[in-house]
Design a protein around this motif. Sequence first.
Motif, PDB file in Angstrom:
ATOM      1  N   ALA A  24       4.005  -1.361   2.268  1.00  0.00           N
ATOM      2  CA  ALA A  24       4.642  -2.460   1.497  1.00  0.00           C
ATOM      3  C   ALA A  24       3.416  -2.752   0.636  1.00  0.00           C
ATOM      4  N   LYS A  25       2.127  -3.011   1.340  1.00  0.00           N
ATOM      5  CA  LYS A  25       1.174  -3.408   0.386  1.00  0.00           C
ATOM      6  C   LYS A  25       0.474  -2.479  -0.659  1.00  0.00           C
ATOM      7  N   ALA A  26       1.019  -1.213  -0.419  1.00  0.00           N
ATOM      8  CA  ALA A  26       0.948  -0.054  -1.389  1.00  0.00           C
ATOM      9  C   ALA A  26       1.796   0.236  -2.290  1.00  0.00           C
ATOM     10  N   GLY A  27       2.575  -0.633  -2.350  1.00  0.00           N
ATOM     11  CA  GLY A  27       3.826  -0.729  -3.556  1.00  0.00           C
ATOM     12  C   GLY A  27       5.038  -0.286  -2.995  1.00  0.00           C
ATOM     13  N   ASP A  28       5.359   0.313  -1.742  1.00  0.00           N
ATOM     14  CA  ASP A  28       6.366   1.077  -1.283  1.00  0.00           C
ATOM     15  C   ASP A  28       7.509  -0.059  -1.077  1.00  0.00           C
ATOM     16  N   ALA A  29       8.651  -0.405  -1.980  1.00  0.00           N
ATOM     17  CA  ALA A  29       9.665  -1.691  -1.934  1.00  0.00           C
ATOM     18  C   ALA A  29      10.399  -1.099  -0.916  1.00  0.00           C
ATOM     19  N   PHE A  32       8.832  -2.539   2.306  1.00  0.00           N
ATOM     20  CA  PHE A  32       8.871  -3.924   2.246  1.00  0.00           C
ATOM     21  C   PHE A  32      10.396  -4.399   2.692  1.00  0.00           C
TER      22      PHE A  32
END
Lengths: 201, 85
Positions: A24-29, A32
């Motif tokens: 999620a921190k890497a942008g994986d919605a 998240f």
Amino acid sequence: MIRPLAGQRAGDQQDNEARLIARAKAGDAAAFERLSGAYADRLFMLLLRLLGDRGEAEDVAQEVMLRAWRAIGSFKSRSSYFTWLYRIAVNEANRALERRARRPASVPIGPDTLQLPAASSDEPANRAENRELRAALVRALDELPPDLRIAVVLRDVEGLSTQDAADVVGVSQAAFKSRLHQARLRVRAAVGDAALAGSGA
Amino acid sequence: MPDDHRWAQLHLSHYVDGELSPRGRRRLERHARDCPDCGRAIRAMRALVYAIQGLGGPAGVRAPATIFDRVRLAGGARSGPPERV
């Protein structure tokens, strides 16, 4: 087949959560959503308890998730993800309550938000008493200032530990305990000892 | 002792929650034995916490399906359309 030990399962869950947090921190919605979705029902229930209005709780829940998604990069694993998410929810609920206080006609907590049907094992004679006590408690909680209401809901209704509840609110444990005590004293005064004496405790 | 009474009244919640030190617990119990007001307050506080804990909420409340709508709008801009979970 050998069933894993409970501790092992909890460990697996933590590993899984840590992986989802990293993604999620890497942008994986999607990661998240999976991460936060595990807490969505509890979070929505908390908002419903604090706000008392389903539509408003839904609106705030969407905002909480958006804020969490935007801030996930700054999440530090020192606190648990659940505590972090709850902290955002409490802040957003507070903002909603402040907005409501500024509106001329405030919407009180709905009568159905905090009530559960009486447990089926209750004696019928106790049930009516319980209903009255529940209604009185809901009214008393509704009349508390938001910071005191939040303290009671987190600790007594949600069952969070003092430490977790204090973390969620962002105050020291001592300050939280004092707030909780004030809140309970006010509820006790509003409900009355006579009503409490019949509560079966 | 007035000091014990004041202290006991401030720490009723701590006592009921089991969060007093053994020494604090003994101090409060010693005082409450001779103080009807504090004895009553302990019973009322226990009953109150029990009743609030029993409030629960509407059974089976589920988060609305729309809970991630705003994330999906924002997430689309960051990493493409999110898969449904």
